[in-house]
Design an enzyme around this catalytic site. Structure first.
Site, mmCIF file in Angstrom:
data_model
loop_
_atom_site.group_PDB
_atom_site.id
_atom_site.type_symbol
_atom_site.label_atom_id
_atom_site.label_comp_id
_atom_site.label_asym_id
_atom_site.label_seq_id
_atom_site.Cartn_x
_atom_site.Cartn_y
_atom_site.Cartn_z
ATOM 1 N N ASP A 13 0.811 -1.230 0.000
ATOM 2 C CA ASP A 13 0.000 0.000 0.000
ATOM 3 C C ASP A 13 0.840 1.274 0.000
ATOM 4 O OD1 ASP A 13 -2.189 -1.672 0.122
ATOM 5 O OD2 ASP A 13 -2.272 -1.625 2.307
ATOM 6 N N GLU A 14 2.010 1.215 -0.597
ATOM 7 C CA GLU A 14 2.897 2.388 -0.630
ATOM 8 C C GLU A 14 2.435 3.443 -1.635
ATOM 9 O OE1 GLU A 14 3.867 -0.749 -1.127
ATOM 10 O OE2 GLU A 14 5.399 -1.300 0.334
ATOM 11 N N GLY A 15 1.481 3.044 -2.500
ATOM 12 C CA GLY A 15 1.015 3.962 -3.550
ATOM 13 C C GLY A 15 1.504 3.530 -4.929
ATOM 14 N N LYS A 16 1.775 2.223 -5.067
ATOM 15 C CA LYS A 16 2.327 1.696 -6.330
ATOM 16 C C LYS A 16 1.395 1.956 -7.513
ATOM 17 C CE LYS A 16 2.479 -2.357 -4.389
ATOM 18 N NZ LYS A 16 2.118 -2.054 -3.002
ATOM 19 N N ALA A 39 -3.930 -7.845 -3.701
ATOM 20 C CA ALA A 39 -3.477 -6.481 -3.986
ATOM 21 C C ALA A 39 -4.672 -5.554 -4.181
ATOM 22 C CB ALA A 39 -2.620 -6.484 -5.255
ATOM 23 N N GLY A 40 -4.489 -4.305 -3.801
ATOM 24 C CA GLY A 40 -5.489 -3.268 -4.078
ATOM 25 C C GLY A 40 -4.716 -2.039 -4.489
ATOM 26 N N HIS A 41 -4.651 -1.771 -5.778
ATOM 27 C CA HIS A 41 -3.853 -0.648 -6.294
ATOM 28 C C HIS A 41 -4.792 0.473 -6.718
ATOM 29 C CE1 HIS A 41 -0.160 -3.400 -7.211
ATOM 30 N NE2 HIS A 41 -0.572 -3.457 -5.961
ATOM 31 N N GLN A 222 2.014 -6.072 -3.205
ATOM 32 C CA GLN A 222 2.436 -6.174 -1.794
ATOM 33 C C GLN A 222 3.706 -5.338 -1.604
ATOM 34 O OE1 GLN A 222 1.458 -9.554 -3.356
ATOM 35 N NE2 GLN A 222 -0.452 -8.548 -2.864
HETATM 36 P P1 GDP Z 1 -0.760 0.333 -3.525
HETATM 37 O O1 GDP Z 1 -1.318 -0.961 -3.067
HETATM 38 O O2 GDP Z 1 0.714 0.425 -3.290
HETATM 39 O O3 GDP Z 1 -1.113 0.654 -4.954
HETATM 40 O O4 GDP Z 1 -1.409 1.462 -2.595
HETATM 41 P P2 GDP Z 1 -2.974 1.581 -2.212
HETATM 42 O O5 GDP Z 1 -3.710 2.065 -3.401
HETATM 43 O O6 GDP Z 1 -3.458 0.338 -1.568
HETATM 44 O O7 GDP Z 1 -2.902 2.666 -1.062
HETATM 45 C C1 GDP Z 1 -2.385 3.939 -1.276
HETATM 46 C C2 GDP Z 1 -3.488 4.954 -0.959
HETATM 47 O O8 GDP Z 1 -2.913 6.228 -0.893
HETATM 48 C C3 GDP Z 1 -4.554 5.026 -2.035
HETATM 49 O O9 GDP Z 1 -5.773 5.395 -1.427
HETATM 50 C C4 GDP Z 1 -4.049 6.137 -2.946
HETATM 51 O O10 GDP Z 1 -5.109 6.777 -3.651
HETATM 52 C C5 GDP Z 1 -3.421 7.059 -1.951
HETATM 53 N N1 GDP Z 1 -2.250 7.816 -2.409
HETATM 54 C C6 GDP Z 1 -1.242 7.444 -3.247
HETATM 55 N N2 GDP Z 1 -0.288 8.395 -3.300
HETATM 56 C C7 GDP Z 1 -0.692 9.388 -2.471
HETATM 57 C C8 GDP Z 1 -0.112 10.627 -2.060
HETATM 58 O O11 GDP Z 1 0.990 11.007 -2.446
HETATM 59 N N3 GDP Z 1 -0.827 11.374 -1.161
HETATM 60 C C9 GDP Z 1 -2.036 10.968 -0.679
HETATM 61 N N4 GDP Z 1 -2.653 11.766 0.193
HETATM 62 N N5 GDP Z 1 -2.599 9.816 -1.035
HETATM 63 C C10 GDP Z 1 -1.933 9.024 -1.908
HETATM 64 P P1 IMO Z 2 -0.856 -4.181 -2.269
HETATM 65 O O1 IMO Z 2 -0.394 -4.734 -3.599
HETATM 66 C C1 IMO Z 2 -0.971 -4.581 2.054
HETATM 67 C C2 IMO Z 2 -1.013 -8.658 3.684
HETATM 68 C C3 IMO Z 2 -2.262 -9.121 4.391
HETATM 69 C C4 IMO Z 2 -1.661 -10.099 5.374
HETATM 70 C C5 IMO Z 2 -0.536 -10.751 4.572
HETATM 71 C C6 IMO Z 2 -0.899 -12.063 3.905
HETATM 72 O O2 IMO Z 2 -2.160 -3.494 -2.337
HETATM 73 O O3 IMO Z 2 0.220 -3.394 -1.631
HETATM 74 P P2 IMO Z 2 -2.462 -12.769 1.884
HETATM 75 O O4 IMO Z 2 -3.872 -12.408 1.521
HETATM 76 O O5 IMO Z 2 -1.465 -12.418 0.841
HETATM 77 O O6 IMO Z 2 -2.343 -14.208 2.306
HETATM 78 O O7 IMO Z 2 -2.129 -11.899 3.201
HETATM 79 O O8 IMO Z 2 -0.188 -9.805 3.570
HETATM 80 N N1 IMO Z 2 -1.230 -8.156 2.302
HETATM 81 C C7 IMO Z 2 -1.176 -6.861 1.956
HETATM 82 N N2 IMO Z 2 -1.009 -5.752 2.721
HETATM 83 N N3 IMO Z 2 -1.058 -4.475 0.709
HETATM 84 C C8 IMO Z 2 -1.199 -5.569 -0.061
HETATM 85 O O9 IMO Z 2 -1.145 -5.516 -1.407
HETATM 86 C C9 IMO Z 2 -1.301 -6.835 0.565
HETATM 87 N N4 IMO Z 2 -1.469 -8.096 0.112
HETATM 88 C C10 IMO Z 2 -1.412 -8.896 1.179
HETATM 89 O O10 IMO Z 2 -2.903 -8.062 5.032
HETATM 90 O O11 IMO Z 2 -1.063 -9.406 6.445
HETATM 91 MG MG MG Z 3 -2.845 -1.635 -1.810
#
Ligand code: GDP
Ligand code: IMO
Ligand code: MG
Length: 421
Positions: A13-16, A39-41, A222
């Site tokens: 969830d770094e913002g990939k 994953a949730g991007h 991840q």
């Molecule tokens: P991913 O799994 O690495 O793609 O990250 P996620 O989408 O799960 O979580 C990142 C969250 O931060 C999402 O809600 C994005 O819309 C949001 N986001 C990404 N970059 C930024 C940023 O620079 N600032 C803010 N405020 N939100 C961001």
């Molecule tokens: P993105 O791509 C954050 C975490 C789960 C759990 C562990 C194992 O959006 O960054 P799993 O379902 O893979 O067996 O879960 O990994 N996890 C994540 N946490 N971002 C994700 O993906 C994740 N995918 C799995 O919360 O701790």
């Molecule tokens: Mg995510």
């Protein structure tokens, strides 16, 4: 060297997704190499937020080719829902997306097994997203998996049934109630959706395109600290999330890799269980969660929040061979009086710069304290316009890691991005 890799350096969830979407214009191909619907991007443009689980984050760019590589595990029902939510008609999307015939399938019974395993773990559960990831990769490595290429075989239904009977035998030893029909109908509808898309030996395609000097971006899912080998085992996912995973997950040689981009948040979050040395249990942690909207993109669970952890980040940089750093979400910390950064750990009273082997060991973070910045930064588009305290924070991280931070994301929208050379 036409293939770059972008991956997460923390716990996901770094913002990939946002960054891949923002970078897509300079690439021809965007390819996922591991993970699956865990994953949730998220990405945003024109005031609309999209969350992708299986589909690469280049899909909204009509002229780009997206590939779901062999290292990904595919749940057809999630795939169908995602395709239907994208917007463009399926006939258009089939020109933008190709799936590896070697990607393994997540069966409805894998999801049930995931839930049964988690329940049986009691207090030591992983905190899985319950999408069937672990059981699907288990079947892959034990050579029992069904793959996307199998859906075209005449005896596919029979093979599916054989798998289900095997899984049922395992499930009998768990006291776990389940309703398979709930998943199964949507799953078979998903299979029909998958059949509409090109399915091939994508390893040939990726190598051919790289040979023609097409630019390819491999999109990690991840994060490094969730890697099956190098993460905080057993609180990890079931795939190799690190740069090496791009080679096995797409069928490419390390010789083809150019840049390896490491995405990190200006602070840390973790969703699910497992060690998190810099986790904050006070108001600062709550503020980070609320201001940063730190709730899971896939499960909606609140994310645990804490300060930036440099020993963990340096470890991730080493394992991945990171060439450039991208920082996200510094805008969330606007208004903080001071910012802390963990520079080392105290373990058993001794200073350590290394992550301990045992995931249950007590780690005390040692912090450096830096001045915060008060200005809103979301509207800034030029590095020189950023507050000097934020620039100091960026310089501090660069000095500590030895890697330049060449992109700063200041908001969720694709436009809210500062490129810096
Ligand atoms: P991913 O799994 O690495 O793609 O990250 P996620 O989408 O799960 O979580 C990142 C969250 O931060 C999402 O809600 C994005 O819309 C949001 N986001 C990404 N970059 C930024 C940023 O620079 N600032 C803010 N405020 N939100 C961001
Ligand atoms: P993105 O791509 C954050 C975490 C789960 C759990 C562990 C194992 O959006 O960054 P799993 O379902 O893979 O067996 O879960 O990994 N996890 C994540 N946490 N971002 C994700 O993906 C994740 N995918 C799995 O919360 O701790
Ligand atoms: Mg995510």
């Amino acid at each position: 060297m036409n293939i770059d890799i972008l991956l997460g350096l923390q716990w996901g969830d770094e913002g990939k997704g946002k960054i891949v979407d923002a970078l897509s214009p300079v690439y021809d191909v965007i390819a996922r190499f591991q993970g699956g619907p865990n994953a949730g991007h998220s990405l945003e443009f024109n005031n609309v937020k999209h969350v992708l689980h299986l589909i690469p984050s280049g899909i909204f760019h009509a002229d780009k080719l997206n590939i779901i590589g062999n290292g990904v595990v595919v749940d057809p029902s999630v795939f169908k829902k995602e395709i239907e939510a994208l917007g463009p008609p399926v006939s258009e999307l089939t020109k933008r997306l190709i799936i590896s015939n070697k990607a393994n399938l997540i069966l409805p019974s894998h999801r049930i097994l995931d839930a049964a395993y988690e329940m049986s773990k009691g207090n030591s559960k992983i905190g899985s997203t319950l999408k069937g990831i672990g059981p699907a990769y288990t079947d892959k490595t034990s050579r029992n998996g069904l793959r996307v290429g199998d859906i075209l075989k005449k005896d596919f239904r029979q093979r599916y049934n054989d798998h289900f009977i095997n899984h049922l035998t395992i499930l009998k030893s768990y006291d776990f109630k389940f309703d398979l029909k709930e998943y199964e109908n949507g799953w078979f509808e998903g299979i029909e959706m998958l059949k509409k898309f090109p399915v091939s030996n994508t390893e040939y395609l990726v190598n051919e395109l790289a040979g023609k000097a097409k630019r390819i971006l491999a999109e990690g899912a991840q994060g490094t600290m969730l890697d099956m080998d190098f993460g905080s085992y057993p609180f990890v996912t079931s795939s190799n999330t690190i740069s090496a995973g791009a080679c096995t997950g797409l069928g490419i040689s390390p010789k083809l890799i150019g840049d390896i981009f490491g995405v990190f948040k200006a602070y840390c979050t973790r969703v699910g269980c497992g060690p998190f040395p810099t986790e904050l249990f006070d108001n600062t942690g709550t503020n980070l969660r609320n201001i940063g909207h730190e709730f899971g993109s896939t499960t909606g669970r609140p994310r645990r929040c804490g300060w930036l952890d440099l020993p963990a980040m340096k470890y991730a940089i080493m394992i991945n061979g990171i060439t450039k750093l991208f920082m996200t979400k510094a805008d969330v910390m606007s208004g903080f009086k001071t910012i802390k950064v963990c520079t080392s750990y105290k373990i058993d009273g001794k200073t350590s710069f290394e992550l301990p082997y045992n995931s249950d060991i007590a780690i005390e973070p040692v912090y450096a304290e830096l001045e915060g910045w008060q200005e809103e930064i979301t509207t800034k588009r030029d590095y020189n316009e950023l507050p000097s305290a934020l620039k100091k924070y960026i310089n501090f991280i660069e000095k500590q890691t030895g890697i330049p931070i060449t992109m700063i994301s200041v908001g969720p929208d694709r436009e809210e991005t500062i490129f810096r050379n």
